[in-house]
Design an enzyme around this catalytic site. Structure first.
Site, PDB file in Angstrom:
ATOM      1  N   HIS A 142       2.918  58.492  71.143  1.00 36.65           N
ATOM      2  CA  HIS A 142       1.516  58.267  71.517  1.00 36.65           C
ATOM      3  C   HIS A 142       0.607  59.495  71.390  1.00 36.65           C
ATOM      4  O   HIS A 142      -0.259  59.729  72.238  1.00 36.65           O
ATOM      5  CB  HIS A 142       1.445  57.698  72.948  1.00 36.65           C
ATOM      6  CG  HIS A 142       0.304  56.737  73.136  1.00 36.65           C
ATOM      7  ND1 HIS A 142      -0.983  57.153  73.367  1.00 36.65           N
ATOM      8  CD2 HIS A 142       0.258  55.390  73.138  1.00 36.65           C
ATOM      9  CE1 HIS A 142      -1.769  56.096  73.511  1.00 36.65           C
ATOM     10  NE2 HIS A 142      -1.035  55.007  73.368  1.00 36.65           N
ATOM     11  N   HIS A 200       3.447  51.652  67.178  1.00 31.76           N
ATOM     12  CA  HIS A 200       2.355  52.326  67.914  1.00 31.76           C
ATOM     13  C   HIS A 200       2.647  53.824  68.015  1.00 31.76           C
ATOM     14  O   HIS A 200       2.214  54.473  68.960  1.00 31.76           O
ATOM     15  CB  HIS A 200       2.246  51.664  69.293  1.00 31.76           C
ATOM     16  CG  HIS A 200       0.994  51.990  70.056  1.00 31.76           C
ATOM     17  ND1 HIS A 200      -0.266  51.986  69.496  1.00 31.76           N
ATOM     18  CD2 HIS A 200       0.797  52.302  71.375  1.00 31.76           C
ATOM     19  CE1 HIS A 200      -1.168  52.284  70.430  1.00 31.76           C
ATOM     20  NE2 HIS A 200      -0.545  52.499  71.579  1.00 31.76           N
ATOM     21  N   HIS A 231      -1.407  45.746  77.765  1.00 28.58           N
ATOM     22  CA  HIS A 231      -0.294  46.714  77.804  1.00 28.58           C
ATOM     23  C   HIS A 231       0.861  46.137  78.608  1.00 28.58           C
ATOM     24  O   HIS A 231       0.685  45.846  79.800  1.00 28.58           O
ATOM     25  CB  HIS A 231      -0.767  48.034  78.420  1.00 28.58           C
ATOM     26  CG  HIS A 231      -1.831  48.710  77.596  1.00 28.58           C
ATOM     27  ND1 HIS A 231      -3.151  48.321  77.634  1.00 28.58           N
ATOM     28  CD2 HIS A 231      -1.757  49.731  76.697  1.00 28.58           C
ATOM     29  CE1 HIS A 231      -3.848  49.075  76.784  1.00 28.58           C
ATOM     30  NE2 HIS A 231      -3.024  49.938  76.208  1.00 28.58           N
ATOM     31  N   ASP A 288       0.548  46.769  73.917  1.00 28.25           N
ATOM     32  CA  ASP A 288       0.816  48.149  73.486  1.00 28.25           C
ATOM     33  C   ASP A 288       1.688  48.921  74.476  1.00 28.25           C
ATOM     34  O   ASP A 288       1.772  48.573  75.652  1.00 28.25           O
ATOM     35  CB  ASP A 288      -0.501  48.920  73.357  1.00 28.25           C
ATOM     36  CG  ASP A 288      -1.315  48.478  72.153  1.00 28.25           C
ATOM     37  OD1 ASP A 288      -0.967  47.453  71.544  1.00 28.25           O
ATOM     38  OD2 ASP A 288      -2.300  49.163  71.842  1.00 28.25           O
ATOM     39  N   ASP A 289       2.231  50.004  73.966  1.00 29.84           N
ATOM     40  CA  ASP A 289       2.898  51.082  74.740  1.00 29.84           C
ATOM     41  C   ASP A 289       4.303  50.750  75.252  1.00 29.84           C
ATOM     42  O   ASP A 289       4.964  51.601  75.825  1.00 29.84           O
ATOM     43  CB  ASP A 289       2.050  51.578  75.928  1.00 29.84           C
ATOM     44  CG  ASP A 289       0.721  52.189  75.489  1.00 29.84           C
ATOM     45  OD1 ASP A 289       0.484  52.252  74.266  1.00 29.84           O
ATOM     46  OD2 ASP A 289      -0.057  52.589  76.361  1.00 29.84           O
TER      47      ASP A 289
HETATM   48 ZN    ZN Z   1      -1.341  52.955  73.433  1.00 28.40          ZN
END
Ligand code: ZN
Length: 389
Positions: free
Chosen positions: A251, A247, A338, A197-198
């Site tokens: 955020h 995603h 991540h 993620d991210d």
């Molecule tokens: Zn995230």
């Protein structure tokens, strides 16, 4: 016979005249008084009427400005197909917040709920797509209201109800015989989906190289705001068979956003991913895994959660991340990491080799779901895909 004395008669006549004058004056006075009374009565009445009118108009005006137009969302669902296959039957979801018992037609008692029921019964609209399935690519799926619905919406119902139509995406995929054969061959073997993620970040490329060397795939849930800085990385992901995930753009906690903002976060991210890889994301992971009914309705993609949380963002410790995965992972798991931390990427690179040695296939979310016989539904949450056989 009575004799009339002229003088007497004249006297009486004068008296009578005087009385008549007095009476006339009194009558006149009375009339004036009455008139005055009437005039002031009319004046008060006028003021009362004016006040009532102003109050009435003010309440009407505020009612007009506050008038609650109920909104129905008609959202086309995304669909996928292989090129040359028969086009799938498109579907749309209907959602509505607010009082659906509002009457639209006084004569028949037809309510907003009746309208929703019709839409849910697939009447009142058609779903059109510019893609006929003969070419590879992504195409809009557009809900179009029939005139039986759109005409009253624009006229009689316009102050009561509104339908927002939301487009979906038809993805026409290339038939990749090699990929299908690979999926078939390993579908009953232990498998895990690594997810990141991210990102993407400056560390993502070396992770992709490690995946490629090991014939392994992962799924990347990317932030739209990062994508333009790493377009080559995103392109590489797609080329080596990794799965593109969305995603959100920046955020936010989607539970606290409006439906419009949720859709902007998803749509702008997909536009950035498509711009980089030539293909949009087909899965969404909401930031913080935060989901409610509104988020589910607003996002026309499956919502991917996780079953193994490495907490790599908290420990920032390569060995702790490796140990956590090896101690907890099992067939069908979705592992959360991540790729914006070098410690996480280094841990993942080591895990790819170790998990492979333990006999696991590292696959995308879609391959894992397909291999385990799951058909993912838009707006539904998935934590893992265990083998139910
Ligand atoms: Zn995230």
């Amino acid at each position: 016979m009575r004799e009339y004395n002229f003088n007497q008669v004249r006297k009486r006549f004068r008296k009578a005249q005087k009385r008549a004058k007095i009476m006339a004056r009194r009558r006149q006075q009375r009339r004036r008084q009455q008139n005055r009374n009437r005039i002031s009565g009319v004046g008060i009445l006028k003021i009362v009427v004016a006040v009532v009118l102003v109050v009435f108009l003010l309440t009407r005006a505020s009612a007009f400005f506050k008038k609650n137009v109920i909104e129905i969302n008609l959202t086309a669902q995304n669909a996928e197909m292989y090129v040359g296959e028969e086009k799938p039957v498109f579907e749309a979801k209907v959602s509505c917040e607010g009082d659906t018992q509002t009457i639209l037609d006084e004569d028949t008692g037809y309510t907003i709920q009746n309208l929703i029921d019709e839409l849910e019964g697939d009447t009142g609209y058609t779903l059109e797509s510019s893609g006929d399935g003969s070419e590879v690519g992504t195409f809009d799926i557009i809900p179009e209201l029939t005139s039986a619905v759109s005409t009253p919406l624009d006229t009689d119902w316009s102050d009561k109800v509104k339908i927002n139509v939301v487009k979906g995406v038809l993805t026409v995929k290339e038939i990749d015989e090699e990929y299908l054969a690979k999926v078939e061959a390993r579908k009953n073997r232990p498998m895990i989906a690594l997810t990141f993620d991210d990102g993407p970040s400056k560390y993502t490329m070396k992770l992709l190289e490690a995946l490629e060397e090991n014939d392994a795939q992962a799924t990347f849930f990317m932030l739209g705001q990062n994508v333009p800085n790493y377009e080559e990385t995103v392109k590489k992901m797609y080329e080596i068979g990794c799965e593109l995930g969305n995603h959100s753009l920046s955020h936010p906690n989607l539970v606290k956003q409006s439906t419009d903002e949720i859709q902007r976060q998803i749509n702008e991210t997909n536009a950035a991913i498509e711009n980089a890889a030539g293909h949009p994301a087909s899965l969404v992971r909401p930031p913080f895994g935060s989901v409610n009914a509104q988020v589910k309705e607003a996002i026309p993609f499956p919502l991917i959660m996780w079953s193994v949380d490495t907490e790599d963002w908290k420990t920032r410790d390569k060995q702790a991340t490796i140990d956590h995965v090896l101690a907890n992972v099992k067939d069908g798991d979705i592992v959360l990491m991540h790729d914006i931390y070098e410690t996480s990427v280094d841990a993942a690179i080591e895990l790819i080799g170790q998990l492979k040695e333990q006999g696991y296939y590292l696959v995308t979310i879609s391959e894992l779901a397909e291999s385990r016989g799951y058909t993912m539904t838009n707006g539904e949450k998935y934590f893992e895909f265990p083998n139910n056989d």
